[in-house]
Design a protein around this motif. Structure first.
Motif, mmCIF file in Angstrom:
data_model
loop_
_atom_site.group_PDB
_atom_site.id
_atom_site.type_symbol
_atom_site.label_atom_id
_atom_site.label_comp_id
_atom_site.label_asym_id
_atom_site.label_seq_id
_atom_site.Cartn_x
_atom_site.Cartn_y
_atom_site.Cartn_z
ATOM 1 N N GLY A 9 -13.646 0.769 -1.745
ATOM 2 C CA GLY A 9 -14.627 1.325 -0.840
ATOM 3 C C GLY A 9 -15.182 2.625 -1.351
ATOM 4 N N LEU A 10 -15.945 3.281 -0.483
ATOM 5 C CA LEU A 10 -16.549 4.568 -0.797
ATOM 6 C C LEU A 10 -15.796 5.656 -0.049
ATOM 7 C CD1 LEU A 10 -18.840 6.395 -1.867
ATOM 8 C CD2 LEU A 10 -20.177 5.730 0.148
ATOM 9 N N VAL A 11 -15.276 6.612 -0.791
ATOM 10 C CA VAL A 11 -14.529 7.713 -0.193
ATOM 11 C C VAL A 11 -14.979 9.026 -0.813
ATOM 12 C CG1 VAL A 11 -12.499 6.299 0.333
ATOM 13 C CG2 VAL A 11 -12.644 7.517 -1.852
ATOM 14 N N GLN A 12 -14.526 10.114 -0.231
ATOM 15 C CA GLN A 12 -14.832 11.430 -0.769
ATOM 16 C C GLN A 12 -13.686 11.936 -1.630
ATOM 17 O OE1 GLN A 12 -15.798 13.824 2.709
ATOM 18 N NE2 GLN A 12 -17.969 13.365 2.461
ATOM 19 N N ALA A 13 -14.009 12.845 -2.508
ATOM 20 C CA ALA A 13 -12.980 13.447 -3.359
ATOM 21 C C ALA A 13 -11.869 14.024 -2.488
ATOM 22 C CB ALA A 13 -13.597 14.533 -4.231
ATOM 23 N N GLY A 14 -10.637 13.750 -2.892
ATOM 24 C CA GLY A 14 -9.491 14.220 -2.134
ATOM 25 C C GLY A 14 -8.937 13.207 -1.145
ATOM 26 N N ASP A 15 -9.715 12.183 -0.873
ATOM 27 C CA ASP A 15 -9.269 11.148 0.058
ATOM 28 C C ASP A 15 -8.271 10.199 -0.608
ATOM 29 O OD1 ASP A 15 -12.378 10.627 1.935
ATOM 30 O OD2 ASP A 15 -10.829 12.184 2.019
ATOM 31 N N SER A 16 -7.727 9.310 0.210
ATOM 32 C CA SER A 16 -6.803 8.290 -0.275
ATOM 33 C C SER A 16 -7.376 6.904 -0.023
ATOM 34 C CB SER A 16 -5.449 8.418 0.430
ATOM 35 O OG SER A 16 -4.836 9.664 0.151
ATOM 36 N N LEU A 17 -6.898 5.965 -0.813
ATOM 37 C CA LEU A 17 -7.315 4.574 -0.683
ATOM 38 C C LEU A 17 -6.162 3.702 -1.163
ATOM 39 C CD1 LEU A 17 -10.055 3.377 0.259
ATOM 40 C CD2 LEU A 17 -10.675 3.159 -2.149
ATOM 41 N N ARG A 18 -6.008 2.566 -0.543
ATOM 42 C CA ARG A 18 -4.933 1.646 -0.956
ATOM 43 C C ARG A 18 -5.536 0.318 -1.341
ATOM 44 N NH1 ARG A 18 0.527 2.000 -0.091
ATOM 45 N NH2 ARG A 18 1.749 0.077 -0.226
ATOM 46 N N LEU A 19 -5.315 -0.081 -2.566
ATOM 47 C CA LEU A 19 -5.762 -1.374 -3.047
ATOM 48 C C LEU A 19 -4.605 -2.365 -2.946
ATOM 49 C CD1 LEU A 19 -7.708 -0.386 -6.289
ATOM 50 C CD2 LEU A 19 -8.531 -0.490 -3.940
ATOM 51 N N SER A 20 -4.956 -3.596 -2.661
ATOM 52 C CA SER A 20 -3.962 -4.663 -2.626
ATOM 53 C C SER A 20 -4.443 -5.832 -3.461
ATOM 54 C CB SER A 20 -3.714 -5.122 -1.184
ATOM 55 O OG SER A 20 -3.122 -4.104 -0.418
ATOM 56 N N CYS A 21 -3.497 -6.569 -3.970
ATOM 57 C CA CYS A 21 -3.817 -7.742 -4.764
ATOM 58 C C CYS A 21 -2.823 -8.832 -4.403
ATOM 59 C CB CYS A 21 -3.734 -7.423 -6.250
ATOM 60 S SG CYS A 21 -4.010 -8.832 -7.344
ATOM 61 N N ALA A 22 -3.343 -9.990 -4.052
ATOM 62 C CA ALA A 22 -2.503 -11.126 -3.707
ATOM 63 C C ALA A 22 -2.622 -12.203 -4.774
ATOM 64 C CB ALA A 22 -2.911 -11.681 -2.345
ATOM 65 N N ALA A 23 -1.499 -12.789 -5.129
ATOM 66 C CA ALA A 23 -1.472 -13.841 -6.142
ATOM 67 C C ALA A 23 -1.222 -15.185 -5.485
ATOM 68 C CB ALA A 23 -0.396 -13.547 -7.180
ATOM 69 N N PHE A 24 -1.982 -16.188 -5.904
ATOM 70 C CA PHE A 24 -1.855 -17.535 -5.353
ATOM 71 C C PHE A 24 -1.694 -18.528 -6.495
ATOM 72 C CE2 PHE A 24 -3.107 -16.186 -1.172
ATOM 73 C CZ PHE A 24 -3.968 -15.124 -1.392
ATOM 74 N N GLY A 25 -1.064 -19.643 -6.179
ATOM 75 C CA GLY A 25 -0.922 -20.698 -7.173
ATOM 76 C C GLY A 25 0.436 -20.641 -7.838
ATOM 77 N N ARG A 26 0.451 -20.974 -9.121
ATOM 78 C CA ARG A 26 1.711 -21.020 -9.863
ATOM 79 C C ARG A 26 2.148 -19.607 -10.239
ATOM 80 N NH1 ARG A 26 3.857 -25.399 -12.637
ATOM 81 N NH2 ARG A 26 3.015 -27.410 -11.988
ATOM 82 N N THR A 27 2.456 -18.830 -9.215
ATOM 83 C CA THR A 27 2.853 -17.457 -9.472
ATOM 84 C C THR A 27 4.309 -17.407 -9.908
ATOM 85 O OG1 THR A 27 3.468 -17.148 -7.177
ATOM 86 C CG2 THR A 27 1.224 -16.597 -7.778
ATOM 87 N N SER A 28 4.653 -16.323 -10.511
ATOM 88 C CA SER A 28 6.030 -16.134 -10.928
ATOM 89 C C SER A 28 6.442 -14.707 -10.666
ATOM 90 C CB SER A 28 6.192 -16.435 -12.425
ATOM 91 O OG SER A 28 7.502 -16.079 -12.846
ATOM 92 N N SER A 29 7.555 -14.563 -9.972
ATOM 93 C CA SER A 29 8.041 -13.210 -9.725
ATOM 94 C C SER A 29 8.562 -12.585 -11.017
ATOM 95 C CB SER A 29 9.142 -13.236 -8.669
ATOM 96 O OG SER A 29 10.230 -14.015 -9.111
ATOM 97 N N ARG A 30 8.630 -13.392 -12.114
ATOM 98 C CA ARG A 30 9.070 -12.865 -13.399
ATOM 99 C C ARG A 30 7.921 -12.203 -14.157
ATOM 100 N NH1 ARG A 30 14.623 -13.013 -13.692
ATOM 101 N NH2 ARG A 30 14.477 -13.043 -15.954
ATOM 102 N N PHE A 31 6.732 -12.243 -13.585
ATOM 103 C CA PHE A 31 5.571 -11.655 -14.225
ATOM 104 C C PHE A 31 5.403 -10.206 -13.798
ATOM 105 C CE2 PHE A 31 2.606 -15.480 -15.271
ATOM 106 C CZ PHE A 31 3.620 -16.049 -16.002
ATOM 107 N N ALA A 32 5.038 -9.360 -14.755
ATOM 108 C CA ALA A 32 4.636 -8.003 -14.431
ATOM 109 C C ALA A 32 3.268 -8.039 -13.748
ATOM 110 C CB ALA A 32 4.551 -7.159 -15.696
ATOM 111 N N MET A 33 2.967 -6.991 -13.030
ATOM 112 C CA MET A 33 1.650 -6.891 -12.408
ATOM 113 C C MET A 33 1.067 -5.524 -12.727
ATOM 114 S SD MET A 33 2.056 -8.947 -8.824
ATOM 115 C CE MET A 33 0.329 -9.440 -8.810
ATOM 116 N N GLY A 34 -0.222 -5.494 -12.936
ATOM 117 C CA GLY A 34 -0.838 -4.244 -13.336
ATOM 118 C C GLY A 34 -2.219 -4.063 -12.736
ATOM 119 N N TRP A 35 -2.697 -2.851 -12.825
ATOM 120 C CA TRP A 35 -4.052 -2.495 -12.402
ATOM 121 C C TRP A 35 -4.779 -1.866 -13.593
ATOM 122 C CZ3 TRP A 35 -6.286 -3.732 -7.828
ATOM 123 C CH2 TRP A 35 -5.444 -4.096 -6.768
#
Length: 125
Positions: A9-35
């Motif tokens: 989204g659009l925020v001002q300097a100093g603000d906070s924001l939380r991004l989320s990412c959901a995985a679907f399909g043949r996911t594996s908890s053995r996989f690393a996740m990154g941004w």
């Protein structure tokens, strides 16, 4: 594996924001996740990553101390809490997942096999 990122989204300097990412399909908890993020006219850059167990996390120097990555393997999600946002954090943020063979691999985009569509973060000054 399908990754869907949201929370930008659009925020001002100093603000906070939380991004989320959901995985679907043949996911594996053995996989690393990154941004990763990509600003206009710049190459995609590493932001943060977390090991498959959640036992270790890695950050770019530019976000260390301001961003926190976390994951919930039961829900196949990874979050990026972004605090004290700066205009230079403006970019499209992508989540990614893949199997890593070493800690150093977490920083490298081509080690990730699956990518989300990206979510725009804009920080105004």
């Amino acid at each position: 594996v399908l990754l869907q990122a949201f929370g930008g989204g659009l925020v001002q300097a100093g603000d906070s924001l939380r991004l989320s990412c959901a995985a679907f399909g043949r996911t594996s908890s053995r996989f690393a996740m990154g941004w990763f993020r990509q600003a206009p006219g710049k190459e995609r850059e590493f932001v943060a990553a977390i090991t498959w167990s959640g036992g270790a996390s890695f950050y770019a120097d530019s976000v260390k101390g301001r961003f926190t990555i976390s994951r919930d393997n039961a829900k196949n999600t990874v979050d990026l809490q972004m605090n004290s946002l700066k205009p230079e954090d403006t970019a499209v943020y992508y989540c990614a997942t893949g199997r890593m063979a070493s800690p150093a691999h977490h920083y490298t985009a081509n080690r990730y096999d699956y990518w989300g569509q990206g979510t725009q973060v804009t920080v105004s000054s």
